[in-house]
Design an enzyme around this catalytic site. Structure first.
Site, PDB file in Angstrom:
ATOM      1  N   LEU A 111       0.060   5.048   4.017  1.00  0.00           N
ATOM      2  CA  LEU A 111       0.021   6.447   4.401  1.00  0.00           C
ATOM      3  C   LEU A 111       0.244   7.256   3.135  1.00  0.00           C
ATOM      4  CD1 LEU A 111       2.247   6.360   7.612  1.00  0.00           C
ATOM      5  CD2 LEU A 111      -0.185   6.974   7.554  1.00  0.00           C
ATOM      6  N   ASP A 112      -0.560   8.300   2.908  1.00  0.00           N
ATOM      7  CA  ASP A 112      -0.376   9.083   1.688  1.00  0.00           C
ATOM      8  C   ASP A 112       0.970   9.799   1.733  1.00  0.00           C
ATOM      9  OD1 ASP A 112      -0.739  11.959   2.658  1.00  0.00           O
ATOM     10  OD2 ASP A 112      -2.593  11.039   3.378  1.00  0.00           O
ATOM     11  N   GLY A 113       1.376  10.316   0.598  1.00  0.00           N
ATOM     12  CA  GLY A 113       2.712  10.893   0.481  1.00  0.00           C
ATOM     13  C   GLY A 113       2.994  12.009   1.457  1.00  0.00           C
ATOM     14  N   ASP A 114       1.979  12.800   1.823  1.00  0.00           N
ATOM     15  CA  ASP A 114       2.176  13.917   2.734  1.00  0.00           C
ATOM     16  C   ASP A 114       2.121  13.511   4.200  1.00  0.00           C
ATOM     17  OD1 ASP A 114       2.491  15.805   0.730  1.00  0.00           O
ATOM     18  OD2 ASP A 114       0.339  16.183   0.575  1.00  0.00           O
ATOM     19  N   SER A 115       1.760  12.246   4.470  1.00  0.00           N
ATOM     20  CA  SER A 115       1.672  11.775   5.848  1.00  0.00           C
ATOM     21  C   SER A 115       2.926  10.995   6.220  1.00  0.00           C
ATOM     22  CB  SER A 115       0.427  10.906   6.037  1.00  0.00           C
ATOM     23  OG  SER A 115      -0.747  11.654   5.771  1.00  0.00           O
TER      24      SER A 115
END
Length: 240
Positions: free
Chosen positions: A104-108
């Site tokens: 999951l990307d950092g903002d997710s």
């Protein structure tokens, strides 16, 4: 090792309970029902099922569900000192020898599976096995009527066509729309890129399911061991 002892070690219950299951014809080894007591098996290689559910008997295997917070990297280490999921796994050995299944990307945020079974991790992220993943996606409204149909039909991205398996509107309030989007691909930031391409940048994205495993009430930043049923279902999903 005797089969009833292997079953007990795998958390099925007492050896007596294992003997009962065997006598009832509910246990199979390598695809064949076993009824005789005292059958010897190799727990490191045998495929053992109870009522059709795979029982993981290899020693030392770890299967975790983690609720990744926003701002934490889906990585076990970072040269720049940023927080990673390993920081959240200290009670499980700090992530040593573990793999995160996809990312999951950092903002997710939301559900991230973690295991030390490399083959399982590989298969769960390979598109050929079509293991579904569900996301709650918040965007600014109003939502054009054709958006769910467009996502299901496919959105052309720079690395090819991307389709949603299903799209549901969960909530609409205060100028925001919450969608549940299911995909089975694991391409980088695929849901965010699909929404951006059709004109709806994502404000918040939470993964709520990966195959048979649901985020449920797991608190942000916490991890738990998968249940026997969850592990068995994941192995079955990918043919292990």
């Amino acid at each position: 090792m005797r089969l009833q002892k292997v079953l007990a070690s795998a958390g099925i219950g007492s050896r007596r309970r294992g003997e009962e299951l065997i006598a009832e014809g509910r246990v199979s080894v390598d695809g064949f029902v076993v009824r005789e007591q005292g059958r010897r098996v190799n727990p490191e290689t045998a495929i053992i099922e109870v009522d059709g559910d795979r029982i993981v008997t290899r020693t030392g295997l770890v299967h975790l569900a983690l609720n990744k917070p926003r701002g934490v990297l889906s990585a076990m280490s970072d040269d720049r000192g940023r927080p990673t999921i390993a920081d959240l796994l200290t009670e499980f050995g700090g992530g040593g020898g573990l793999f995160h299944v996809g990312r999951l990307d950092g903002d997710s945020e939301g559900l991230l599976l973690v295991t030390n079974n490399g083959e399982l991790a590989h298969r769960l992220t390979h598109p050929s096995y079509e293991v579904p993943k569900s996301y709650l996606v918040e965007v600014s409204g109003p939502l054009r009527r054709e958006v769910p149909r467009t996502l299901r039909a496919g959105v052309e991205l720079e690395d090819g066509l991307a389709r949603a398996d299903s799209v549901q509107i969960v909530d609409q309030a205060n100028g925001r729309v919450m969608l549940e989007i299911v995909v089975h691909e694991g391409r980088k930031r695929i849901v965010r890129r699909m929404m951006e391409t059709i004109g709806y940048p994502v404000h918040r994205l939470v993964r709520t399911r990966h195959g048979a495993v649901y985020l449920g009430t797991l608190r942000s930043g916490r991890a738990r061991h998968l249940t026997r049923g969850e592990v068995g279902a994941l192995y079955r999903n990918v043919g292990l």
